[in-house]
Every structure is written in C-alpha cells, then in structure tokens.
Design an enzyme around this catalytic site. Structure first.
Site, PDB file in Angstrom:
ATOM      1  N   LYS A  67      46.085  28.564  50.015  1.00 24.70           N
ATOM      2  CA  LYS A  67      47.307  29.301  49.687  1.00 24.70           C
ATOM      3  C   LYS A  67      48.304  29.336  50.860  1.00 24.70           C
ATOM      4  O   LYS A  67      47.950  29.007  52.012  1.00 24.70           O
ATOM      5  CB  LYS A  67      46.921  30.718  49.255  1.00 24.70           C
ATOM      6  CG  LYS A  67      46.083  30.745  47.968  1.00 24.70           C
ATOM      7  CD  LYS A  67      45.876  32.171  47.481  1.00 24.70           C
ATOM      8  CE  LYS A  67      45.060  32.202  46.203  1.00 24.70           C
ATOM      9  NZ  LYS A  67      44.955  33.570  45.646  1.00 24.70           N
ATOM     10  N   ASN A  96      45.086  35.881  50.095  1.00 23.55           N
ATOM     11  CA  ASN A  96      43.641  35.760  50.335  1.00 23.55           C
ATOM     12  C   ASN A  96      43.189  34.310  50.568  1.00 23.55           C
ATOM     13  O   ASN A  96      42.039  33.963  50.328  1.00 23.55           O
ATOM     14  CB  ASN A  96      42.843  36.456  49.228  1.00 23.55           C
ATOM     15  CG  ASN A  96      43.070  35.851  47.862  1.00 23.55           C
ATOM     16  OD1 ASN A  96      43.865  34.925  47.714  1.00 23.55           O
ATOM     17  ND2 ASN A  96      42.367  36.354  46.866  1.00 23.55           N
ATOM     18  N   GLU A 120      42.393  23.794  34.971  1.00 22.60           N
ATOM     19  CA  GLU A 120      43.202  23.885  36.192  1.00 22.60           C
ATOM     20  C   GLU A 120      43.354  22.516  36.860  1.00 22.60           C
ATOM     21  O   GLU A 120      44.430  22.172  37.355  1.00 22.60           O
ATOM     22  CB  GLU A 120      42.567  24.902  37.149  1.00 22.60           C
ATOM     23  CG  GLU A 120      42.647  26.325  36.589  1.00 22.60           C
ATOM     24  CD  GLU A 120      41.946  27.367  37.444  1.00 22.60           C
ATOM     25  OE1 GLU A 120      41.305  27.019  38.465  1.00 22.60           O
ATOM     26  OE2 GLU A 120      42.044  28.558  37.097  1.00 22.60           O
ATOM     27  N   HIS A 179      42.124  29.952  46.405  1.00 21.33           N
ATOM     28  CA  HIS A 179      41.804  30.194  44.995  1.00 21.33           C
ATOM     29  C   HIS A 179      40.698  29.229  44.600  1.00 21.33           C
ATOM     30  O   HIS A 179      40.676  28.093  45.059  1.00 21.33           O
ATOM     31  CB  HIS A 179      43.035  29.930  44.106  1.00 21.33           C
ATOM     32  CG  HIS A 179      42.676  29.792  42.653  1.00 21.33           C
ATOM     33  ND1 HIS A 179      42.510  30.882  41.828  1.00 21.33           N
ATOM     34  CD2 HIS A 179      42.400  28.696  41.893  1.00 21.33           C
ATOM     35  CE1 HIS A 179      42.157  30.462  40.622  1.00 21.33           C
ATOM     36  NE2 HIS A 179      42.089  29.143  40.635  1.00 21.33           N
ATOM     37  N   TYR A 185      49.237  31.062  36.727  1.00 23.74           N
ATOM     38  CA  TYR A 185      48.672  32.417  36.720  1.00 23.74           C
ATOM     39  C   TYR A 185      49.036  33.190  35.444  1.00 23.74           C
ATOM     40  O   TYR A 185      48.993  34.430  35.445  1.00 23.74           O
ATOM     41  CB  TYR A 185      49.133  33.181  37.955  1.00 23.74           C
ATOM     42  CG  TYR A 185      48.350  32.835  39.213  1.00 23.74           C
ATOM     43  CD1 TYR A 185      46.975  33.059  39.286  1.00 23.74           C
ATOM     44  CD2 TYR A 185      48.977  32.299  40.327  1.00 23.74           C
ATOM     45  CE1 TYR A 185      46.253  32.759  40.429  1.00 23.74           C
ATOM     46  CE2 TYR A 185      48.252  31.991  41.487  1.00 23.74           C
ATOM     47  CZ  TYR A 185      46.899  32.227  41.523  1.00 23.74           C
ATOM     48  OH  TYR A 185      46.173  31.933  42.665  1.00 23.74           O
TER      49      TYR A 185
END
Ligand code: CMP
Length: 140
Positions: free
Chosen positions: A11, A114, A128, A117, A51
């Site tokens: 990320k 965080n 995905e 993913h 998302y």
C-alpha cells in the site's frame, strides 16, 4: 495441497517509505513466490471498485483516498496454501492486534495505513487477480 495463488497489494504508506523490498523478502521467506508484480497509481474508479464490498462502511471514503494517495505495488503470490500463508505473514488488519514478526506489526502505521492487503479466500483471490492482471502477465 496443490499450489494456490493469492492477490497482494503493497500500500501507499509502504511504497512511500521504500519498503517494497523488505516486504517482498518477508513474503519470499515464508515460501511465497511473486509470480506477477507491477507498480501503479490507482485511480479513484479503480480503488472504489476494488473496495466496493466496503462501500457502506464509515471508513470507505478515507480508504479510497488513502489507496490513491501514492503508488501501490500489485502482486500475485503463489505457493502452498498461499491465501492463508500470506494472511499469516501479513498479521491482523489492525497493527495493534498483529502478532510479533508479522508485516503489519513491524511496518503498518495504522488500521488504515496497514502496509499490505491480501485476499481473504481463494475465491476472492481469483476475482482480485483477474481485476488487475491478464493471464499472460503471470509467470509461475
Ligand atoms: P485491507 O485488508 O486492504 O481490507 C480493507 C481495508 O480497509 C483494510 O485493509 C484497512 O486498510 C481498511 N480498514 C479496515 N477496517 C478499518 C477501520 N476500522 N478503519 C479504517 N480502515 C479500515
């Protein structure tokens, strides 16, 4: 157990701190092979669609803003039990709850920023992966 594939994102908080190599080393150390990888600036449309399952959650707009705040590294990981293996090495979503030695424990800044993913099931991994990679871009 047959080889399995999962989808991973490094990320913007991690690319900003130049952590791609350190995170990739963690993945490889647990036997995951990076069989596709590309660095990309997500568009609003891409982040929102990726998302969409969280669209009703209070953090959705902030999450989309964060995921478009800088480049990400999109990855396909392959290995025995890859979905579970990746979730174990990532650690819990909230770094405050993440186990010692996990990526999120060591690198994540917050529950939102965080660092990584990872798909939560083989079914979602397939969805995905197909969203971001053509089959010809993945090389075992
Ligand atoms: P990820 O595994 O990419 O899946 C959804 C993301 O939403 C999650 O990691 C976090 O980055 C973010 N997220 C989940 N829960 C929260 C929360 N309570 N507050 C803010 N962001 C969250």
């Amino acid at each position: 157990m047959a080889l399995e594939r999962t989808f991973s994102i490094i990320k913007p908080d991690a690319t900003r701190r130049n952590l791609t190599g350190q995170i990739n080393a963690r993945l490889e150390a647990v036997g995951l092979r990076i069989v596709a990888q590309k660095r990309k600036q997500l568009t609003q449309t891409e982040a929102k669609a990726f998302y969409a399952v969280h669209a009703a959650r209070p953090f959705y707009n902030d999450l989309v803003a964060f995921m478009t705040s800088g480049p990400v590294v999109l990855q396909v990981l392959e290995g025995e039990n890859a979905v579970l293996a990746n979730r174990e090495v990532m650690g819990a979503t909230n770094p405050a709850d993440a186990a010692e030695g996990t990526i999120r424990k060591d690198f994540a800044e917050s529950i939102e920023a965080n660092s990584v993913h990872g798909s939560d099931s083989p079914e979602n991994a397939a969805i995905e992966i197909a969203y971001f990679f053509a089959g010809c871009e993945i090389t075992s």
